[in-house]
Design a protein around this motif. Structure first.
Motif, PDB file in Angstrom:
ATOM      1  N   LEU A 225     -35.611  -0.163  -1.141  1.00 14.40           N
ATOM      2  CA  LEU A 225     -35.746  -0.481  -2.645  1.00 14.40           C
ATOM      3  C   LEU A 225     -34.699  -1.565  -3.145  1.00 14.40           C
ATOM      4  CD1 LEU A 225     -36.075   3.334  -3.714  1.00 14.40           C
ATOM      5  CD2 LEU A 225     -37.969   1.468  -3.253  1.00 14.40           C
ATOM      6  N   LYS A 226     -33.746  -1.569  -2.466  1.00 19.68           N
ATOM      7  CA  LYS A 226     -32.595  -2.762  -2.986  1.00 19.68           C
ATOM      8  C   LYS A 226     -32.350  -3.567  -1.834  1.00 19.68           C
ATOM      9  CE  LYS A 226     -28.170  -2.934  -5.258  1.00 19.68           C
ATOM     10  NZ  LYS A 226     -28.532  -3.144  -6.506  1.00 19.68           N
ATOM     11  N   PHE A 227     -32.392  -5.087  -2.143  1.00 18.51           N
ATOM     12  CA  PHE A 227     -32.037  -6.254  -1.189  1.00 18.51           C
ATOM     13  C   PHE A 227     -30.900  -6.920  -1.952  1.00 18.51           C
ATOM     14  CE2 PHE A 227     -36.060  -5.112   0.340  1.00 18.51           C
ATOM     15  CZ  PHE A 227     -36.026  -5.437   1.549  1.00 18.51           C
ATOM     16  N   GLU A 228     -29.819  -7.498  -1.212  1.00 16.33           N
ATOM     17  CA  GLU A 228     -28.919  -8.558  -1.848  1.00 16.33           C
ATOM     18  C   GLU A 228     -28.886  -9.690  -1.055  1.00 16.33           C
ATOM     19  OE1 GLU A 228     -25.808  -4.876  -3.518  1.00 16.33           O
ATOM     20  OE2 GLU A 228     -25.254  -5.797  -1.411  1.00 16.33           O
ATOM     21  N   ILE A 229     -28.506 -10.620  -1.829  1.00 16.54           N
ATOM     22  CA  ILE A 229     -28.102 -11.986  -1.131  1.00 16.54           C
ATOM     23  C   ILE A 229     -26.710 -11.873  -1.011  1.00 16.54           C
ATOM     24  CG2 ILE A 229     -28.172 -14.345  -1.266  1.00 16.54           C
ATOM     25  CD1 ILE A 229     -30.755 -14.379  -2.342  1.00 16.54           C
ATOM     26  N   LEU A 230     -25.961 -12.116  -0.002  1.00 18.28           N
ATOM     27  CA  LEU A 230     -24.661 -11.888   0.188  1.00 18.28           C
ATOM     28  C   LEU A 230     -23.988 -13.362   0.853  1.00 18.28           C
ATOM     29  CD1 LEU A 230     -25.881  -9.100   2.078  1.00 18.28           C
ATOM     30  CD2 LEU A 230     -23.716  -8.699   0.698  1.00 18.28           C
ATOM     31  N   VAL A 231     -22.823 -13.854   0.496  1.00 13.85           N
ATOM     32  CA  VAL A 231     -21.994 -14.942   0.925  1.00 13.85           C
ATOM     33  C   VAL A 231     -20.444 -14.536   1.066  1.00 13.85           C
ATOM     34  CG1 VAL A 231     -21.810 -15.761  -1.397  1.00 13.85           C
ATOM     35  CG2 VAL A 231     -21.589 -17.129   0.377  1.00 13.85           C
ATOM     36  N   PRO A 232     -19.859 -14.791   1.958  1.00 14.23           N
ATOM     37  CA  PRO A 232     -18.625 -14.721   2.270  1.00 14.23           C
ATOM     38  C   PRO A 232     -17.505 -15.324   1.000  1.00 14.23           C
ATOM     39  CG  PRO A 232     -19.369 -15.512   4.399  1.00 14.23           C
ATOM     40  CD  PRO A 232     -20.266 -15.687   3.344  1.00 14.23           C
ATOM     41  N   VAL A 233     -16.782 -14.519   0.315  1.00 13.85           N
ATOM     42  CA  VAL A 233     -15.904 -15.127  -0.717  1.00 13.85           C
ATOM     43  C   VAL A 233     -14.599 -14.460  -0.580  1.00 13.85           C
ATOM     44  CG1 VAL A 233     -15.440 -15.071  -3.205  1.00 13.85           C
ATOM     45  CG2 VAL A 233     -17.886 -15.091  -2.434  1.00 13.85           C
ATOM     46  N   ILE A 234     -14.377 -13.317  -0.273  1.00 15.65           N
ATOM     47  CA  ILE A 234     -12.957 -12.907  -0.108  1.00 15.65           C
ATOM     48  C   ILE A 234     -12.781 -12.308   1.257  1.00 15.65           C
ATOM     49  CG2 ILE A 234     -12.513 -12.324  -2.460  1.00 15.65           C
ATOM     50  CD1 ILE A 234     -12.982  -9.225  -1.475  1.00 15.65           C
ATOM     51  N   SER A 235     -13.888 -12.008   2.155  1.00 18.99           N
ATOM     52  CA  SER A 235     -14.011 -11.670   3.232  1.00 18.99           C
ATOM     53  C   SER A 235     -14.993 -12.155   4.288  1.00 18.99           C
ATOM     54  CB  SER A 235     -13.890 -10.165   3.460  1.00 18.99           C
ATOM     55  OG  SER A 235     -14.478  -9.653   4.437  1.00 18.99           O
ATOM     56  N   GLN A 236     -14.977 -12.428   5.255  1.00 21.34           N
ATOM     57  CA  GLN A 236     -16.007 -13.144   6.337  1.00 21.34           C
ATOM     58  C   GLN A 236     -16.638 -11.904   6.616  1.00 21.34           C
ATOM     59  OE1 GLN A 236     -16.247 -16.652   7.640  1.00 21.34           O
ATOM     60  NE2 GLN A 236     -18.299 -15.517   7.731  1.00 21.34           N
ATOM     61  N   GLU A 237     -16.099 -10.662   6.989  1.00 20.93           N
ATOM     62  CA  GLU A 237     -16.848  -9.440   7.494  1.00 20.93           C
ATOM     63  C   GLU A 237     -17.409  -8.775   6.465  1.00 20.93           C
ATOM     64  OE1 GLU A 237     -13.378  -9.899   7.725  1.00 20.93           O
ATOM     65  OE2 GLU A 237     -13.751 -10.969   9.652  1.00 20.93           O
ATOM     66  N   LYS A 238     -16.844  -8.696   5.257  1.00 20.94           N
ATOM     67  CA  LYS A 238     -17.700  -8.030   4.081  1.00 20.94           C
ATOM     68  C   LYS A 238     -17.853  -9.077   2.941  1.00 20.94           C
ATOM     69  CE  LYS A 238     -15.139  -3.639   4.637  1.00 20.94           C
ATOM     70  NZ  LYS A 238     -14.454  -2.277   3.953  1.00 20.94           N
ATOM     71  N   PRO A 239     -19.117  -9.704   3.211  1.00 16.33           N
ATOM     72  CA  PRO A 239     -19.373 -10.896   2.184  1.00 16.33           C
ATOM     73  C   PRO A 239     -19.870 -10.135   0.924  1.00 16.33           C
ATOM     74  CG  PRO A 239     -21.194 -10.376   4.099  1.00 16.33           C
ATOM     75  CD  PRO A 239     -20.214  -9.771   4.588  1.00 16.33           C
ATOM     76  N   THR A 240     -19.685 -10.857   0.047  1.00 14.32           N
ATOM     77  CA  THR A 240     -20.017 -10.462  -1.522  1.00 14.32           C
ATOM     78  C   THR A 240     -21.186 -10.638  -1.821  1.00 14.32           C
ATOM     79  OG1 THR A 240     -17.870 -11.103  -2.067  1.00 14.32           O
ATOM     80  CG2 THR A 240     -19.252 -11.069  -3.783  1.00 14.32           C
TER      81      THR A 240
END
Lengths: 303, 303
Positions: A225-240
Motif C-alpha cells: 500500500l505504501k512505496f517510498e523513494i529513498l536517498v542517502p542523506v545522513i546514512s548510507q545504510e538507512k537512506p532517507t
C-alpha cells in the motif's frame, strides 16, 4: 571520493553556510535564503512536470478540525505524532494566575482547554471532506502544498517537527488510481534521478504506534500500500525517504462518502515530496553551495 | 453603486466562486486556486516594491519554542490568543485508553502532555533570538512570510485562526528604525492605493487581554507605537486592518541583547501585510472574478 555520512558534521555545515538557522527546539530550525530558494525551485520543477495533468490546486492552513482527526482514526494509529492545540479561555483571575505561573517558571498548561483544532498531520487530510459525493467520470486530481506537524523531536536535520509536503491526491475508480500511482512512481524516480540524486524505491510502512502497530505495518507492506523513494542523506545504510506514495483504497472515501460516477465507493491515493528533505538531499549530494552544482542539475532548477 | 457590507453574503460569494473552501471550524477555511493566485501575486508585488532594500529573507515553520513565548511575555498580554501544542507521550496501555475515549466520543486531551512548542503568534517572533549581539552600522533588515495562529474563531471571513503575514523587521538605532517605519507607512499606503483600495491609516492598539489590557492598549495609542492601514471589507464603519506597523522600542532587543554597532541597546520595528486580508479586500473592492478587475490593478498583479 566516498561520501561521508555524519549527522553532526552535516548539521554544522548547514549552519555555517547559513542554510539553516538553529533554534532551541529540535526539529524546528529556520530556513535561510538559499535553502528556501532551492526548496521553492524544486517545487516549481515538480509543478512544471505535472503541468499537463490539470490538478486543481488548493491551499489549507497548518491546522485542521479536531473532529477530522478523530474521524480518520489518526489517534488509533499515530497518537505519538499528533499535535493538539490548546488555548486559554478563562477570565481576568485565571489570566493573572497563568501569568504568575509563567513568571515563576512553573507549569501553566493545566489552565488551558482543548480548542477545536489540531495540527495538520498530513497535507492531504483536509482535502477529502470537500469531495463527498459523486466524482466526475475521470475522477479528481488535487494538489496541495502544506505544512505538516509530527511530534518527533530529533537531532537529524532530516527529521523535522514541522515541514512542507507537495502532495498530489487522486480520487477515482480503483484501477485508475493504482495506474496513476504506478505511473507517478516512475515519474518521481526519473525526476529525482534527473537531479543527480542516487535514489531507489522500496515498499514501506507508516510508523504505527506500539505492539498492535507492528502488525498494521506488516500488513501494509504485504499489501504493497505504501512505496517510498529513498536517498542517502545522513546514512548510507538507512537512506532517507524523500517522496512517498500511499494507496488508501477506500479508507478516506468510505468515511466521507466519495463515490465514482457509477456510485461505487471510490479509491484514493496520494503522493508527496518532502520539500525540506529533497532540499537536504540535494545539498548533501552536490554540496552546500548551489553555484557549484552540476550544470545539468542547475539547468532544471534555474531554468 | 454603493457597496454593500454584509458578512453572510460576502462569505457566500467567496464559497460560490470557489475562492474559499468552507470547513467545520470557524476561521480555518481552505483557499481555492484563484484566491491563492491573488495572494501570491500581491506578495510578489510587495517583494518587488522592497527589492532595492536588500532585506535578508528567512523562513520559519508555524511552530516556535514554548520558552520563547514565555520569555517574550506573550502570555501576560495575549493569553486568549495563544495556541499551545500538546502530544501523547504514553505507553501501549495509555494509547489503548486514548483510542477508546476517542471512539466513544469522550474527551481525551487529559492524556496529553505539553510539548516544547507553541503555534507562532506573530511571524516576526522567531527572528529576534537569531540576532543577539552587535548589529552592523546600518542595522539589519529581515523579511519573512509565515503562518500565524490566533485563537479567535469567528464567522467573519477576514478573521482567521491561521493566516499568512509578509513581514519586514528592522533592527538598528532608534532614529533609523522610526524613520524606516514612517517611510514604509507612506509606501504601504501608496502600494495599496495603487491597487484601487480605499485605504486610510490610523493609530492602533493590540488586543491586550482583560482589564489591565485596556490600560496597556491606551498607553500604546498614546505613544503612537502601532499604526494600521485599514480598508472596508465587511463593514464601512469598522474597516479591516490589512497592514500594521509596530515600533517595539527595546522590547525585543533588551530580551535578546540586540545592540547597535556602538553597543547601545538597539530598537526594533516591524510591518506586516495580512495576505489573506489584502486578498479579501481586493475581492470585496473589485469583485469575485479577477478577470474583470480594473486594468491598472491587473497590470500590477499580472505584470
Amino acid at each position: 571520493m566516498t561520501a561521508v555520512y555524519d549527522i553532526e558534521n552535516f548539521h554544522r555545515g548547514l549552519v555555517e553556510h547559513g542554510l539553516i538557522i538553529p533554534g532551541e527546539v529540535k526539529g524546528a530550525y529556520g530556513r535561510g535564503t538559499v535553502f528556501e530558494d532551492i526548496l521553492r525551485r524544486f517545487d516549481s520543477l515538480v509543478m512544471r512536470t505535472a503541468e499537463g495533468d490539470g490538478a486543481q490546486e488548493l491551499t489549507f492552513p497548518p491546522i485542521l478540525p479536531r473532529a477530522l482527526i478523530e474521524k480518520l482514526g489518526y489517534l488509533d494509529n499515530f497518537p505519538q505524532l499528533a499535535g493538539s492545540v490548546h488555548s486559554f479561555t478563562g477570565n481576568d483571575a485565571g489570566a493573572r494566575e497563568l501569568s504568575s505561573l509563567v513568571q515563576s517558571g512553573e507549569r501553566w498548561e493545566h489552565l488551558l482547554d482543548p480548542t477545536q483544532v489540531m495540527l495538520t498531520p498530513a497535507a492531504c487530510y483536509p482535502v477529502y471532506p470537500s469531495f463527498s459525493g459523486l466524482l466526475p467520470d475521470a475522477g479528481r486530481l488535487v494538489t496541495v502544498l502544506g505544512w505538516v506537524y509530527r511530534h518527533e523531536p530529533s537531532d537529524e536535520p532530516t527529521r523535522l517537527q514541522s515541514f512542507r509536503m507537495r502532495e498530489f491526491i487522486r480520487m477515482g475508480k480503483p484501477d485508475d488510481v493504482v495506474a496513476w500511482r504506478d505511473a507517478w512512481l516512475q515519474r518521481g524516480l526519473g525526476l529525482l534521478q534527473g537531479l543527480g540524486l542516487p535514489v531507489q524505491s522500496d515498499v514501506a510502512s507508516d510508523p504505527f504506534f506500539g505492539r498492535t502497530g507492528k502488525m498494521m505495518a506488516a500488513q501494509q507492506v504485504d499489501q504493497r500500500l505504501k512505496f517510498e523513494i529513498l536517498v542517502p542523506v545522513i546514512s548510507q545504510e538507512k537512506p532517507t525517504a524523500i517522496c512517498s506514495f500511499n494507496w488508501h483504497q477506500d479508507h478516506f472515501s468510505s468515511v466521507f462518502g466519495i463515490r465514482s460516477a457509477d456510485s461505487s465507493v471510490a479509491h484514493t491515493a496520494c503522493l508527496g515530496f518532502g520539500l525540506e528533505r529533497v532540499t537536504l538531499a540535494l545539498l548533501k549530494t552536490h554540496g552546500f553551495d548551489p553555484a557549484g552544482w552540476p550544470a545539468e542539475v542547475r539547468e532544471q532548477l534555474w531554468p
